[in-house]
Design a protein around this motif. Structure first.
Motif, PDB file in Angstrom:
ATOM      1  N   TYR A   4      24.873  -1.606  10.678  1.00 32.95           N
ATOM      2  CA  TYR A   4      26.157  -0.830  10.528  1.00 32.95           C
ATOM      3  C   TYR A   4      26.805  -0.477   9.171  1.00 32.95           C
ATOM      4  O   TYR A   4      26.996   0.799   9.068  1.00 32.95           O
ATOM      5  N   ILE A   5      27.331  -0.991   9.391  1.00 31.97           N
ATOM      6  CA  ILE A   5      28.694  -1.295   8.056  1.00 31.97           C
ATOM      7  C   ILE A   5      28.151  -1.204   6.411  1.00 31.97           C
ATOM      8  O   ILE A   5      28.837  -0.744   6.123  1.00 31.97           O
ATOM      9  N   ALA A   6      26.396  -1.734   6.363  1.00 35.13           N
ATOM     10  CA  ALA A   6      25.820  -1.618   5.486  1.00 35.13           C
ATOM     11  C   ALA A   6      25.514  -0.044   5.402  1.00 35.13           C
ATOM     12  O   ALA A   6      25.605   0.683   4.685  1.00 35.13           O
ATOM     13  N   GLN A   7      25.173   0.981   6.328  1.00 35.94           N
ATOM     14  CA  GLN A   7      24.420   2.094   6.273  1.00 35.94           C
ATOM     15  C   GLN A   7      25.366   3.176   5.787  1.00 35.94           C
ATOM     16  O   GLN A   7      25.733   3.715   5.238  1.00 35.94           O
ATOM     17  N   ASP A   8      27.226   2.542   6.660  1.00 37.54           N
ATOM     18  CA  ASP A   8      28.413   3.173   6.606  1.00 37.54           C
ATOM     19  C   ASP A   8      28.675   3.170   5.269  1.00 37.54           C
ATOM     20  O   ASP A   8      29.423   4.475   4.792  1.00 37.54           O
ATOM     21  N   LEU A  10      27.240   2.785   2.415  1.00 41.29           N
ATOM     22  CA  LEU A  10      26.094   3.476   1.437  1.00 41.29           C
ATOM     23  C   LEU A  10      25.960   4.872   1.982  1.00 41.29           C
ATOM     24  O   LEU A  10      25.791   5.813   1.033  1.00 41.29           O
ATOM     25  N   ASN A  11      26.307   5.122   2.901  1.00 38.62           N
ATOM     26  CA  ASN A  11      26.623   6.649   3.284  1.00 38.62           C
ATOM     27  C   ASN A  11      27.562   7.331   2.691  1.00 38.62           C
ATOM     28  O   ASN A  11      27.791   8.532   2.294  1.00 38.62           O
ATOM     29  N   VAL A  12      28.537   6.650   2.370  1.00 40.48           N
ATOM     30  CA  VAL A  12      29.874   6.975   2.068  1.00 40.48           C
ATOM     31  C   VAL A  12      29.847   7.238   0.366  1.00 40.48           C
ATOM     32  O   VAL A  12      30.295   8.009  -0.184  1.00 40.48           O
ATOM     33  N   ILE A  13      28.772   6.206  -0.009  1.00 41.49           N
ATOM     34  CA  ILE A  13      28.843   6.387  -1.600  1.00 41.49           C
ATOM     35  C   ILE A  13      28.298   7.508  -2.007  1.00 41.49           C
ATOM     36  O   ILE A  13      27.465   8.304  -2.567  1.00 41.49           O
ATOM     37  N   PHE A  14      26.887   7.743  -0.844  1.00 46.59           N
ATOM     38  CA  PHE A  14      25.572   8.769  -1.843  1.00 46.59           C
ATOM     39  C   PHE A  14      26.626  10.577  -1.023  1.00 46.59           C
ATOM     40  O   PHE A  14      26.337  11.428  -1.547  1.00 46.59           O
TER      41      PHE A  14
END
Length: 53
Positions: A4-8, A10-14
């Motif tokens: 979840y942390i990695a997905q969040d 990446l979501n913020v970056i993209f």
């Protein structure tokens, strides 16, 4: 939990940072490519002048 942390992250970056990162990356790539292109041109010109002498 780490997924979840990695997905969040990446979501913020993209979604949030990509509009700011793309122009910066484009400028860096342009500067690197132009430096290499100028070096190739200078080497070609100096090689031609050396052959003429």
């Amino acid at each position: 939990m780490n997924g979840y942390i990695a997905q969040d992250v990446l979501n913020v970056i993209f979604t949030k940072l990509l509009p700011y990162l793309v122009p910066v990356l484009f400028l860096f790539m342009t500067a690197l490519f132009s430096e290499r292109l100028i070096d190739i041109i200078v080497n070609a010109v100096t090689a031609k002048t050396r052959k003429r002498r």
